[in-house]
Motif scaffolding. Structure first.
Motif, PDB file in Angstrom:
ATOM      1  N   ALA A 102      39.523  82.216  14.697  1.00 22.05           N
ATOM      2  CA  ALA A 102      39.584  81.863  12.987  1.00 22.05           C
ATOM      3  C   ALA A 102      38.360  81.571  12.469  1.00 22.05           C
ATOM      4  O   ALA A 102      38.227  81.600  11.405  1.00 22.05           O
ATOM      5  N   THR A 103      37.380  80.889  13.296  1.00 27.34           N
ATOM      6  CA  THR A 103      36.201  80.710  12.618  1.00 27.34           C
ATOM      7  C   THR A 103      35.074  81.954  12.340  1.00 27.34           C
ATOM      8  O   THR A 103      34.379  81.965  11.405  1.00 27.34           O
ATOM      9  N   ASN A 104      35.047  82.653  13.244  1.00 26.49           N
ATOM     10  CA  ASN A 104      33.940  83.804  13.362  1.00 26.49           C
ATOM     11  C   ASN A 104      34.968  85.262  12.747  1.00 26.49           C
ATOM     12  O   ASN A 104      34.068  86.229  12.440  1.00 26.49           O
ATOM     13  N   GLY A 105      36.164  85.336  13.015  1.00 27.17           N
ATOM     14  CA  GLY A 105      36.639  86.615  12.518  1.00 27.17           C
ATOM     15  C   GLY A 105      37.494  87.264  13.698  1.00 27.17           C
ATOM     16  O   GLY A 105      37.039  86.990  14.992  1.00 27.17           O
ATOM     17  N   PRO A 106      38.482  87.759  13.483  1.00 25.74           N
ATOM     18  CA  PRO A 106      39.312  88.546  14.483  1.00 25.74           C
ATOM     19  C   PRO A 106      38.342  89.683  15.507  1.00 25.74           C
ATOM     20  O   PRO A 106      38.883  89.936  16.513  1.00 25.74           O
ATOM     21  N   GLU A 107      37.377  90.213  14.864  1.00 24.90           N
ATOM     22  CA  GLU A 107      36.833  91.285  15.477  1.00 24.90           C
ATOM     23  C   GLU A 107      35.798  90.658  16.768  1.00 24.90           C
ATOM     24  O   GLU A 107      35.345  91.212  17.622  1.00 24.90           O
ATOM     25  N   TYR A 108      35.578  89.422  16.691  1.00 23.53           N
ATOM     26  CA  TYR A 108      34.720  88.851  18.010  1.00 23.53           C
ATOM     27  C   TYR A 108      35.659  88.733  19.178  1.00 23.53           C
ATOM     28  O   TYR A 108      36.782  88.461  19.331  1.00 23.53           O
ATOM     29  N   PRO A 109      35.098  89.576  20.208  1.00 25.88           N
ATOM     30  CA  PRO A 109      35.659  89.482  21.364  1.00 25.88           C
ATOM     31  C   PRO A 109      35.558  88.238  22.213  1.00 25.88           C
ATOM     32  O   PRO A 109      34.517  87.724  22.219  1.00 25.88           O
ATOM     33  N   VAL A 110      36.657  87.665  22.762  1.00 23.43           N
ATOM     34  CA  VAL A 110      36.546  86.616  23.528  1.00 23.43           C
ATOM     35  C   VAL A 110      37.171  86.933  24.962  1.00 23.43           C
ATOM     36  O   VAL A 110      38.212  87.062  25.340  1.00 23.43           O
ATOM     37  N   ASP A 111      36.343  87.409  25.722  1.00 22.76           N
ATOM     38  CA  ASP A 111      36.814  87.976  27.093  1.00 22.76           C
ATOM     39  C   ASP A 111      37.185  86.715  28.257  1.00 22.76           C
ATOM     40  O   ASP A 111      38.193  86.960  28.676  1.00 22.76           O
ATOM     41  N   HIS A 112      36.671  85.710  28.094  1.00 23.10           N
ATOM     42  CA  HIS A 112      36.776  84.666  28.752  1.00 23.10           C
ATOM     43  C   HIS A 112      36.825  83.224  27.882  1.00 23.10           C
ATOM     44  O   HIS A 112      35.953  83.213  27.033  1.00 23.10           O
ATOM     45  N   ILE A 113      37.530  82.298  28.499  1.00 25.18           N
ATOM     46  CA  ILE A 113      36.907  80.931  28.146  1.00 25.18           C
ATOM     47  C   ILE A 113      36.594  79.881  29.265  1.00 25.18           C
ATOM     48  O   ILE A 113      37.138  80.236  30.446  1.00 25.18           O
ATOM     49  N   VAL A 114      35.502  79.440  29.021  1.00 24.12           N
ATOM     50  CA  VAL A 114      34.849  78.723  30.288  1.00 24.12           C
ATOM     51  C   VAL A 114      35.294  77.327  29.956  1.00 24.12           C
ATOM     52  O   VAL A 114      34.860  76.581  28.985  1.00 24.12           O
ATOM     53  N   LYS A 115      36.128  76.449  30.884  1.00 25.65           N
ATOM     54  CA  LYS A 115      36.307  74.933  30.848  1.00 25.65           C
ATOM     55  C   LYS A 115      35.242  74.396  31.848  1.00 25.65           C
ATOM     56  O   LYS A 115      35.036  74.664  32.875  1.00 25.65           O
ATOM     57  N   ILE A 116      34.620  73.269  31.396  1.00 28.42           N
ATOM     58  CA  ILE A 116      33.772  72.473  32.228  1.00 28.42           C
ATOM     59  C   ILE A 116      34.192  71.229  32.660  1.00 28.42           C
ATOM     60  O   ILE A 116      34.698  70.405  31.576  1.00 28.42           O
ATOM     61  N   GLU A 117      34.272  70.957  33.829  1.00 23.31           N
ATOM     62  CA  GLU A 117      34.650  69.734  34.682  1.00 23.31           C
ATOM     63  C   GLU A 117      33.454  68.942  34.578  1.00 23.31           C
ATOM     64  O   GLU A 117      32.355  69.185  35.253  1.00 23.31           O
ATOM     65  N   THR A 118      32.903  68.026  33.557  1.00 29.84           N
ATOM     66  CA  THR A 118      31.744  67.187  33.692  1.00 29.84           C
ATOM     67  C   THR A 118      31.727  66.234  34.755  1.00 29.84           C
ATOM     68  O   THR A 118      32.488  65.383  35.061  1.00 29.84           O
ATOM     69  N   THR A 119      30.426  66.315  35.384  1.00 24.74           N
ATOM     70  CA  THR A 119      30.179  65.374  36.609  1.00 24.74           C
ATOM     71  C   THR A 119      29.168  64.253  36.370  1.00 24.74           C
ATOM     72  O   THR A 119      28.879  63.214  36.933  1.00 24.74           O
ATOM     73  N   SER A 120      28.303  64.740  35.319  1.00 24.07           N
ATOM     74  CA  SER A 120      27.119  64.043  34.788  1.00 24.07           C
ATOM     75  C   SER A 120      26.809  64.035  33.288  1.00 24.07           C
ATOM     76  O   SER A 120      26.843  65.653  33.046  1.00 24.07           O
ATOM     77  N   ILE A 121      26.747  63.322  32.730  1.00 20.76           N
ATOM     78  CA  ILE A 121      26.189  63.490  31.386  1.00 20.76           C
ATOM     79  C   ILE A 121      24.834  62.375  31.137  1.00 20.76           C
ATOM     80  O   ILE A 121      25.150  61.439  31.343  1.00 20.76           O
ATOM     81  N   ILE A 122      23.953  63.168  30.611  1.00 19.30           N
ATOM     82  CA  ILE A 122      22.628  62.347  30.554  1.00 19.30           C
ATOM     83  C   ILE A 122      21.972  62.547  28.861  1.00 19.30           C
ATOM     84  O   ILE A 122      21.938  63.634  28.443  1.00 19.30           O
ATOM     85  N   PRO A 123      21.670  61.463  28.183  1.00 10.81           N
ATOM     86  CA  PRO A 123      21.095  61.533  26.970  1.00 10.81           C
ATOM     87  C   PRO A 123      19.752  62.241  26.855  1.00 10.81           C
ATOM     88  O   PRO A 123      19.124  61.911  27.787  1.00 10.81           O
TER      89      PRO A 123
END
Length: 156
Positions: A102-123
């Motif tokens: 929707a943002t980039n256009g239908p021609e953009y291939p999206v082969d996979h989506i990566v989901k991140i389980e965050t274990t650490s967040i540092i500023p």
């Protein structure tokens, strides 16, 4: 999983570009820019649009680090965790892939989506925020870097 705060979400949205680090088979780092990093229901996701090495690496080793820095605010976050590669057809895949298209256009291939389980967040803070004496406000820092990069904020 560690909570993604409203400030983290705002930085991700404002920075647009993030950098994802994975581990190659020989143990060397692989760094890949991403403009699709998003937060949905407190979870980080990004699209595999043209990232075969990132996906290959995550298949062998799910360790991941994502750095996001707003260049004008001179601050951001380092997200560490474990990645899960979602295949086409998965409900979460469809939710994020549809947003990317929707943002980039239908021609953009999206082969996979990566989901991140965050274990650490540092500023991440720049020396402009740590060492400046007297301390500078966020507005002063932002104005300095707008000027340095020769840009004006939208609406100025």
């Amino acid at each position: 999983m560690i909570e993604i705060t409203a400030d983290m979400h705002a930085i991700i949205k404002q920075a647009i570009l993030s950098f994802v680090a994975t581990v190659n088979e020989d143990g060397t780092p692989n760094l890949s820019p991403k403009a699709s990093l998003t937060v949905t229901n407190g979870i980080l996701y990004f699209a595999d649009i043209a990232s075969p090495q990132t996906i290959l690496n995550l298949g062998r080793n799910p360790a991941i680090e994502i750095n996001v820095v707003d260049i004008f605010q001179r601050r951001g976050y380092r997200f560490k965790g474990r990645a899960l590669v979602l295949p086409p057809g998965d409900d979460e895949y469809l939710m994020i892939a549809n947003r990317v298209r929707a943002t980039n256009g239908p021609e953009y291939p999206v082969d996979h989506i990566v989901k991140i389980e965050t274990t650490s967040i540092i500023p991440l803070l720049s020396p402009a925020q740590i060492f400046a004496r007297p301390p500078r406000s966020q507005d002063e820092i932002r104005d300095t870097y707008h000027q340095k990069y020769g840009v004006k904020p939208i609406g100025s």
